[in-house]
Design an enzyme around this catalytic site. Structure first.
Site, PDB file in Angstrom:
ATOM      1  N   SER A 181       0.787  -1.229   0.000  1.00 24.49           N
ATOM      2  CA  SER A 181       0.000   0.000   0.000  1.00 24.49           C
ATOM      3  C   SER A 181       0.820   1.280   0.000  1.00 24.49           C
ATOM      4  O   SER A 181       0.335   2.318  -0.454  1.00 24.49           O
ATOM      5  CB  SER A 181      -0.945   0.007   1.208  1.00 24.49           C
ATOM      6  OG  SER A 181      -0.216  -0.031   2.420  1.00 24.49           O
ATOM      7  N   HIS A 209      -5.529  -3.736  -1.940  1.00 24.16           N
ATOM      8  CA  HIS A 209      -5.182  -2.706  -2.916  1.00 24.16           C
ATOM      9  C   HIS A 209      -5.059  -3.289  -4.325  1.00 24.16           C
ATOM     10  O   HIS A 209      -4.289  -2.781  -5.145  1.00 24.16           O
ATOM     11  CB  HIS A 209      -3.894  -1.996  -2.511  1.00 24.16           C
ATOM     12  CG  HIS A 209      -4.069  -1.053  -1.362  1.00 24.16           C
ATOM     13  ND1 HIS A 209      -4.518   0.244  -1.528  1.00 24.16           N
ATOM     14  CD2 HIS A 209      -3.893  -1.230  -0.030  1.00 24.16           C
ATOM     15  CE1 HIS A 209      -4.577   0.836  -0.342  1.00 24.16           C
ATOM     16  NE2 HIS A 209      -4.210  -0.030   0.578  1.00 24.16           N
ATOM     17  N   LYS A 240     -12.431  -0.148  -0.431  1.00 24.01           N
ATOM     18  CA  LYS A 240     -11.540   0.605  -1.325  1.00 24.01           C
ATOM     19  C   LYS A 240     -12.175   0.653  -2.726  1.00 24.01           C
ATOM     20  O   LYS A 240     -13.114   1.389  -2.949  1.00 24.01           O
ATOM     21  CB  LYS A 240     -10.135   0.013  -1.300  1.00 24.01           C
ATOM     22  CG  LYS A 240      -9.445   0.214   0.050  1.00 24.01           C
ATOM     23  CD  LYS A 240      -8.039  -0.331   0.075  1.00 24.01           C
ATOM     24  CE  LYS A 240      -7.282   0.066   1.330  1.00 24.01           C
ATOM     25  NZ  LYS A 240      -7.911  -0.370   2.593  1.00 24.01           N
TER      26      LYS A 240
END
Length: 393
Positions: A181, A209, A240
């Site tokens: 990340s 991610h 996310k």
């Protein structure tokens, strides 16, 4: 009276070192163009909103419908009276998306990682972890009694040495982020899974991610490397790229998921996800399965932004990920740079210790599929202006 002077001293030291973090307040939905407190309109380049779905009308409508159909919340944990048909539907949807046996939902991926290792590993086992793994993996590993080994980021020789040194253990679990990340690096899952097969180890990947946008159809870092069927257990987030709300999940082998339902403490002792969030997540997976348009645009945007920033002379971490670390190395400089960019209408955040190692301060830019070319150009131009003013370029 109990003295808290040691806490005050710690805070003063953080401020003096230029490491004190403040929170900016936005007054609009999460989007590319947002307003911060005071009314200033800015371009958002620091959200995990990779696919631009945080304010998507279809996602919001799905959440609203679930509020009416299934209520606000369950007020309970799953095994008591906290499971609805929506929860089972989302778990099946995620399993189908990853091609795994089964899935279990958590209130966050932090909880998914916190509940994984102590459930499936004990003192007879070993866990081998990448040095750049997310804090939630580190904390989850700390909770278990397995022997712990750490290898330098993506160092396959060191990983193989750890596998050789742990051959007497019952189970060896290699744990890694799919995409790291802070740096945007993608784990070498093709090489990791080959080593795991050679030495009889399991592989765990946190794909927070990567889920939704990495790989040809957005199925993450393992698909990017062509080893989607070689990962034993994934953890990831709904907070996310998948709408930006909250919630996480673990998906993988049936035996692992079944045992998590029986013994994973964050699952057993936390309220289930609210139905609005679950329904919105189902809608997101439906959208991802219907088209790769958003991930394709994100890929194009990322390539363009990285090329323009490199051509301008900035020191950025190499890669293809929409996380683009602009390296400044000095914490006060990173904070001043970010503040000056806000004045130019570009919202980014300076990252510094303890979020990244000392001397590795940076601005982490995050590109979105919702960005248009003029947004990217405006951001680069602002970086160039401030970079020149501050002597970075």
């Amino acid at each position: 009276m109990v003295s808290l002077q040691h806490l005050k001293t710690a805070l003063e030291e953080i401020r003096a070192a230029g490491l004190y973090k403040t929170e900016r307040v936005i007054t609009t939905p999460q989007s590319v163009e947002i307003k911060v407190q005071g009314g200033q309109e800015v371009l958002n380049f620091c959200a995990n909103n990779y696919l631009g779905l945080a304010d998507n009308p279809e996602v919001i409508a799905a959440a609203g419908k679930a509020l009416q159909d299934h209520g606000f919340g369950l007020a309970s944990v799953r095994f008591i009276c906290g499971t609805q048909d929506l929860h089972k539907q989302l778990e099946k949807t995620i399993s189908d998306f990853f091609g795994t046996d089964d899935t279990i939902l958590y209130t966050s991926c932090f909880d998914a990682n916190g509940g994984l290792f102590e459930t499936i590993l004990d003192e007879q086992d070993a866990v081998i972890s990448d040095a750049l793994n997310h804090a939630s993996i580190i904390d989850g590993i700390r909770l278990c009694k397995a022997q712990r080994f750490r290898y330098p980021n993506s160092d396959m020789q060191a990983l193989e040495k750890a596998l050789q040194d742990t051959q007497d253990c019952r189970t060896r679990l290699i744990a890694t982020d799919g995409a790291f990340s802070m740096d945007g690096y993608i784990a070498k899952l093709d090489e990791i899974t080959a080593l795991a097969a050679r030495y009889g180890a399991l592989v765990m990947v946190d794909d927070s991610h990567a889920t939704g946008f990495l790989g040809p159809t957005g199925r993450g870092s393992a698909e990017h490397h062509g080893v989607l069927d070689k990962i034993d257990v994934f953890t990831s987030t709904l907070g996310k790229a998948l709408g930006g709300g909250s919630g996480g999940f673990t998906t993988g082998r049936q035996e692992i998921i079944d045992l998590l339902r029986q013994r994973s403490r964050p699952y057993l002792f936390s309220n289930t996800l609210p139905p609005a969030l679950v329904a919105a997540s189902i809608k997101v997976f439906e959208m991802l399965s219907g088209s790769t348009g958003r991930r394709d645009k994100l890929e194009s945007n990322t390539r363009y932004f990285r090329e323009r920033m490199s051509d301008a002379g900035f020191d950025i971490k190499p890669g293809i990920h929409p996380i683009v670390p602009v390296m400044l190395y000095d914490a006060p400089l990173a904070q001043e740079f970010a503040a000056r960019l806000l004045d130019e209408g570009v919202y980014v955040i300076g990252f510094f210790f303890p979020v990244v190692p000392r001397g590795e301060a940076r601005i982490r830019v995050q590109v979105s599929a919702a960005h248009e070319r003029h947004h990217l150009d405006r951001a680069v131009d602002a970086f160039v202006k401030i970079g020149s003013d501050l002597g970075v370029l």
